[in-house]
Scaffold this active site. Structure first.
Site, PDB file in Angstrom:
ATOM      1  N   LYS A  56       1.239  -0.920  -0.133  1.00 19.36           N
ATOM      2  CA  LYS A  56      -0.235   0.130  -0.240  1.00 19.36           C
ATOM      3  C   LYS A  56       0.702   1.276  -0.136  1.00 19.36           C
ATOM      4  O   LYS A  56       0.753   2.082  -0.791  1.00 19.36           O
ATOM      5  CB  LYS A  56      -1.001   0.408   0.777  1.00 19.36           C
ATOM      6  CG  LYS A  56      -2.076  -1.152   1.365  1.00 19.36           C
ATOM      7  CD  LYS A  56      -2.735  -1.063   2.777  1.00 19.36           C
ATOM      8  CE  LYS A  56      -2.362  -0.995   4.012  1.00 19.36           C
ATOM      9  NZ  LYS A  56      -1.169  -2.291   4.133  1.00 19.36           N
ATOM     10  N   THR A  57       1.752   1.682   0.576  1.00 19.25           N
ATOM     11  CA  THR A  57       2.854   2.792   0.848  1.00 19.25           C
ATOM     12  C   THR A  57       3.755   2.733  -0.832  1.00 19.25           C
ATOM     13  O   THR A  57       3.859   3.616  -0.552  1.00 19.25           O
ATOM     14  CB  THR A  57       4.008   2.753   2.070  1.00 19.25           C
ATOM     15  OG1 THR A  57       2.986   2.478   3.265  1.00 19.25           O
ATOM     16  CG2 THR A  57       4.113   3.382   2.230  1.00 19.25           C
ATOM     17  N   GLN A 274      -5.913  -3.041  11.371  1.00 18.79           N
ATOM     18  CA  GLN A 274      -4.273  -2.424  11.767  1.00 18.79           C
ATOM     19  C   GLN A 274      -4.710  -1.256  12.086  1.00 18.79           C
ATOM     20  O   GLN A 274      -4.315  -0.564  12.826  1.00 18.79           O
ATOM     21  CB  GLN A 274      -3.485  -2.162  10.438  1.00 18.79           C
ATOM     22  CG  GLN A 274      -2.730  -3.087   9.582  1.00 18.79           C
ATOM     23  CD  GLN A 274      -1.659  -3.304   9.168  1.00 18.79           C
ATOM     24  OE1 GLN A 274       0.177  -2.410   9.419  1.00 18.79           O
ATOM     25  NE2 GLN A 274      -1.949  -3.020   7.854  1.00 18.79           N
ATOM     26  N   ARG A 620       4.641  -7.737  10.732  1.00 16.56           N
ATOM     27  CA  ARG A 620       6.234  -6.624  10.620  1.00 16.56           C
ATOM     28  C   ARG A 620       7.125  -7.435   9.757  1.00 16.56           C
ATOM     29  O   ARG A 620       8.209  -6.661   9.472  1.00 16.56           O
ATOM     30  CB  ARG A 620       6.673  -6.155  11.901  1.00 16.56           C
ATOM     31  CG  ARG A 620       5.329  -4.383  12.806  1.00 16.56           C
ATOM     32  CD  ARG A 620       5.180  -3.894  10.971  1.00 16.56           C
ATOM     33  NE  ARG A 620       3.704  -4.324  11.279  1.00 16.56           N
ATOM     34  CZ  ARG A 620       3.605  -4.050   9.843  1.00 16.56           C
ATOM     35  NH1 ARG A 620       4.597  -2.947   9.136  1.00 16.56           N
ATOM     36  NH2 ARG A 620       2.433  -4.423   9.232  1.00 16.56           N
TER      37      ARG A 620
HETATM   38  P1  ATP Z   1       1.334  -1.921   6.129  1.00 20.21           P
HETATM   39  O1  ATP Z   1       0.323  -2.353   5.813  1.00 20.21           O
HETATM   40  O2  ATP Z   1       2.652  -3.152   7.522  1.00 20.21           O
HETATM   41  O3  ATP Z   1       1.735  -0.465   5.978  1.00 20.21           O
HETATM   42  P2  ATP Z   1       1.987  -1.886   3.038  1.00 20.21           P
HETATM   43  O4  ATP Z   1       0.521  -2.337   2.034  1.00 20.21           O
HETATM   44  O5  ATP Z   1       2.248  -0.409   3.364  1.00 20.21           O
HETATM   45  O6  ATP Z   1       2.079  -2.600   4.433  1.00 20.21           O
HETATM   46  P3  ATP Z   1       4.662  -1.917   1.607  1.00 20.21           P
HETATM   47  O7  ATP Z   1       5.822  -1.513   3.072  1.00 20.21           O
HETATM   48  O8  ATP Z   1       4.343  -0.967   0.750  1.00 20.21           O
HETATM   49  O9  ATP Z   1       2.955  -2.558   2.275  1.00 20.21           O
HETATM   50  O10 ATP Z   1       5.365  -2.587   0.816  1.00 20.21           O
HETATM   51  C1  ATP Z   1       5.552  -4.017   1.907  1.00 20.21           C
HETATM   52  C2  ATP Z   1       7.262  -4.499   1.636  1.00 20.21           C
HETATM   53  O11 ATP Z   1       6.601  -5.134  -0.183  1.00 20.21           O
HETATM   54  C3  ATP Z   1       8.282  -3.372   0.496  1.00 20.21           C
HETATM   55  O12 ATP Z   1       9.553  -4.073   1.228  1.00 20.21           O
HETATM   56  C4  ATP Z   1       7.332  -3.317  -0.445  1.00 20.21           C
HETATM   57  O13 ATP Z   1       9.101  -3.046  -1.251  1.00 20.21           O
HETATM   58  C5  ATP Z   1       7.532  -4.672  -0.607  1.00 20.21           C
HETATM   59  N1  ATP Z   1       7.486  -5.003  -2.349  1.00 20.21           N
HETATM   60  C6  ATP Z   1       5.494  -4.360  -1.830  1.00 20.21           C
HETATM   61  N2  ATP Z   1       5.400  -4.364  -3.685  1.00 20.21           N
HETATM   62  C7  ATP Z   1       6.087  -4.958  -3.867  1.00 20.21           C
HETATM   63  C8  ATP Z   1       5.945  -5.352  -5.542  1.00 20.21           C
HETATM   64  N3  ATP Z   1       5.288  -5.528  -6.304  1.00 20.21           N
HETATM   65  N4  ATP Z   1       7.431  -6.055  -5.673  1.00 20.21           N
HETATM   66  C9  ATP Z   1       7.999  -6.402  -5.490  1.00 20.21           C
HETATM   67  N5  ATP Z   1       8.220  -6.754  -3.670  1.00 20.21           N
HETATM   68  C10 ATP Z   1       7.116  -5.156  -3.469  1.00 20.21           C
HETATM   69 MG    MG Z   2       1.829   0.606   4.885  1.00 14.79          MG
END
Ligand code: ATP
Ligand code: MG
Length: 754
Positions: A56-57, A274, A620
């Protein structure tokens, strides 16, 4: 930066053209189709609702870059909201990397930071000068107190802290004094709270000050009442991006909704599983209402988790499935199997810290980076044992989102008291606490003390002794100072006869220091009280007060060098959005996690929030999770026995590796655990000291057994102390005269009628 309302930087000039020579496809190729859809759906409202680690981030960051790269927006035409300043910095770096150059002038930050920036430009519209001060919590409380006193409120019955909590609730909900309606009314202060709120706001304006809640509230009020200003920003911010949307409160939500109204290009990302800040006014309902508020919104779900191995993901999913109030989602990962979640029961908190730190060293030995490991605790006080162990072993660490244990305000205050008891000439310590809690010894008095001490070449404490024998001071200050000196004299005389932890507890109680935090209604006050208890418990390890204070000096000297590889230590709340290869989750015990206070205050709803917090903790981790719990913890100078957290049992067995003796697990047989626990308590440990058995508070919680009712005089049986008669009852606590063990305070659940 211009302060003119007519010239916000966001409105300057047309969008910049995309820099040449770099194909958009480069950064888009690093996304999966759903993520890419979320990035490319630039126009119209978009909600990305997805589980932890699904990117998401990453979507938000890429979307920001995409908007710039395609020339849809200039850097200052995107408003991006993050949950912490740290997240804002990281996002800024990532954007710079994606587009291949640093960018300035971004509207990227927390709600508070962004609102402060807006408010500085339009301060006059909120009745403030642009250089208004932002009050910290202490000043805020002082002001509320003045207001309450000026209105002759009975502040013993209606504490300033209580009043402040009411005001903050209103502010979190976006309600200024004029917007508080009948439905929002409160019984607090017999219906006078609203009038006091009005007074408080008037005082803030008179002081040209804003508190934290005001930053948002004033910005909101300006938008609501000044169509021109609102229009300016509505036009300026073509695109709005919001991370961690599940934890926005109503005021933040309204703020966003107003700003997004014109272009409607708002993209929020979040995960209902979350949501962990309801205690600060966050409303997970905001995420559920998105489609309703922004008709035609596109909802995009991301299901591939890129962060964690399958065992970790399955453990987290299995746990959160126990929550009822959730949207539900599927998550999968392409990662290889990986390690199961390890589960370890330990004897007590110290042993748990030893275990975790040994594991850290072992991992380091296998080439793992310290910075890729984290210890996530439920409550701040848990950090103490880890920090001391890390210092002993010389493992560098950093505490994120807060000070280290011995640097915490309340811990420093308490230590200052103890230093003055041990050594009356410790001037810095004496000055630190001379008016904490407030006892009417103001700056003028402290200044006189200083001058006198310097003139005579004596410690400040001695100068104080001399000064109170004169008429130099105002009567109130003199009386207060005299009382404090007498207190210290008395505490020093107790020092010989009283065990030092007991002395510490006495000092904290008699000085009014503990009471000060007990009366405090701010959300961090209970945590501070826990830290004080932990401090006193830690003293047990030392022979005497001097030995303990010496230890503290050494610990504090061990300054944190800024950079380099360090183990990360933080609360679960502070860990949101972050990721690490290895995550240690200690303290999974009933009462600590889920936290008893949360359960007492919020029942099932809070239990579910605690479970979400556990879920945030597990998710995490990229590769390794180690959950642990201690069978015993020291609370003040007594031992408390704990059962493993119910969350331990909720982790699906096939993804978990249990490592310790079965007797330490709940596994549905509380009675067996109790017996085993009791047997272990009786067993000679710690050099065979019998004091373990003397534990007064034997507060093992079981989930199932209902508390019985006991009449004074009734004969009962207790598993540890045997037969006895009830002497008195106080809620769940019974005082019992045991036939063999003498008089003890026990918890009703461990007593059966005999
Ligand atoms: P949270 O809910 O914990 O905030 P999030 O949904 O924001 O998580 P991110 O932190 O954006 O998730 O991504 C999680 C990990 O996966 C990061 O290390 C990111 O770089 C990696 N990632 C996300 N999308 C991809 C992708 N398409 N290919 C490879 N790695 C990815
Ligand atoms: Mg995030």
């Amino acid at each position: 930066m211009s302060d003119s309302p007519a010239a916000p930087d966001a409105a300057e000039g047309p969008p910049t053209a995309p820099p040449p020579g770099r194909a958009p496809a480069a950064y888009l190729a690093a996304l999966n189709p759903a993520q890419r859809e979320a990035v490319e759906a630039t126009e119209g409202p978009v909600l990305v609702l997805a589980g932890a680690g699904t990117g998401k981030t990453r979507v938000l960051t890429t979307r920001f870059a995409h908007l710039l790269m395609t020339g849809r927006a200039a850097p200052n035409q995107v408003l991006a909201v993050t949950f912490t300043n740290k997240a804002a910095r990281e996002m800024k770096e990532r954007i710079a990397r994606l587009i291949g150059r640093p960018v300035e002038g971004l509207w990227l930050g927390t709600f508070h930071a962004l609102s402060a920036r807006l408010l500085r430009r339009h301060a006059a519209l909120a009745g403030l000068a642009p250089n208004f001060t932002i009050l910290d919590t202490d000043d805020q409380l002082r002001l509320v107190k003045q207001v309450a006193e000026a209105a002759n409120l009975d502040t013993r019955r209606w504490t300033p802290q209580g009043l402040l909590a009411v005001i903050e609730t209103w502010k979190n909900r976006g309600l200024g004094p004029d917007e508080v309606g009948a439905a929002d009314a409160t019984d607090f202060a017999a219906g006078r709270a609203l009038a006091l709120y009005r007074d408080y706001q008037a005082r803030l304006r008179a002081l040209n000050a804003a508190d934290f809640g005001d930053l948002l509230l004033h910005a909101l009020a300006i938008f609501r009442t000044n169509a021109e200003v609102l229009g300016l920003y509505q036009r300026a911010f073509r695109y709005i991006l919001v991370d961690e949307y599940q934890d926005t409160n109503v005021a933040q939500y309204l703020w966003l909704r107003l700003l997004a109204q014109r272009h409607r290009n708002i993209c929020c990302v979040g995960d209902d599983d979350q949501s962990i800040y309801s205690w600060r006014g966050a409303e997970v309902g905001n995420i559920l209402r998105f489609e309703h508020d922004f008709p035609g919104a596109r909802v995009i779900r991301l299901e591939c988790n890129y962060r964690s191995t399958p065992h970790i993901l399955a453990a987290a999913s299995g746990l959160i499935a126990h929550n009822q109030g959730r949207l539900g989602k599927t998550l999968w990962t392409e990662d290889g199997e990986g390690e199961k979640v390890r589960l370890r029961g330990l004897w007590d908190g110290e042993e748990e810290a030893r275990f975790v730190c040994d594991e850290v060293e072992a991992l380091q030995g296998r080439g793992e980076r310290l910075g890729a490991m984290a210890v996530l605790v439920r409550a701040g006080f848990q950090m103490r044992a880890f920090e001391e162990r890390l210092l002993t072993l010389g493992i560098p660490y950093r505490v994120l989102g807060g000070p280290r244990f011995y640097e915490r305000q309340e811990v420093r205050d308490a230590i200052a008291y103890l230093r003055v008891v041990a050594n009356p000439s410790h001037d810095l310590s004496f000055e630190r606490i001379v008016n904490v809690p407030k006892r009417g010894i103001g700056e003028a008095t402290v200044k006189s003390l200083h001058e006198l001490a310097r003139a005579r070449g004596v410690p400040v404490f001695e100068a104080a002794r001399d000064l109170v024998a004169t008429d130099e001071l105002r009567a109130k200050a003199r009386v207060a100072l005299k009382a404090l000196i007498d207190d210290f004299d008395r505490w020093r005389s107790l020092a010989g006869g009283l065990a030092h932890p007991e002395l510490a507890r006495t000092v904290l109680e008699e000085s009014g220091y503990t009471a000060m935090w007990q009366a405090d209604r701010s959300p961090d006050a209970p945590g501070r009280l826990e830290n004080l208890k932990e401090l006193v418990a830690a003293m047990e390890e030392f022979e005497n007060l001097e030995g303990f204070l010496e230890h503290v000096s050494l610990v504090m000297e061990n300054d944190q060098a800024e950079d380099g590889e360090r183990l990360n230590l933080m609360t679960l709340h502070a860990a949101k959005g972050l990721e690490f290869d290895t995550v240690f989750l200690p303290g999974w015990e009933e009462g600590l996690f889920p936290h008893q206070r949360a359960l007492d205050e919020g029942g099932l709803k809070s239990l579910e929030e605690e479970r979400r917090l556990a879920h945030v903790g597990i998710t995490r981790a990229r590769r390794r999770v180690v959950v642990s719990f201690a069978a015993n913890r020291r609370v003040y100078s007594t031992w408390q026995s704990n059962l493993p957290s119910r969350f331990v049992d909720e982790l699906p067995a096939e993804h978990v590796e249990r490592e310790s003796e079965p007797g330490l697990y709940g596994a549905g047989s509380a009675a067996t655990d109790l017996e085993e626990g009791a047997a272990r308590l009786r067993a000679p440990r710690f050099g065979g000291q019998a004091r373990l058995i003397e534990a007064e508070a034997w507060t093992v919680e079981t989930h199932a057994r209902p508390a019985g009712t006991f009449a004074v005089g009734g004969r009962v049986f207790h598993q540890k102390f045997g037969y006895g008669r009830v002497v008195s009852t106080d809620g769940a606590a019974l005082e019992i005269e045991f036939e063999k063990a003498g008089r003890k305070k026990v918890i009703d659940r461990f007593v059966e009628p005999a």
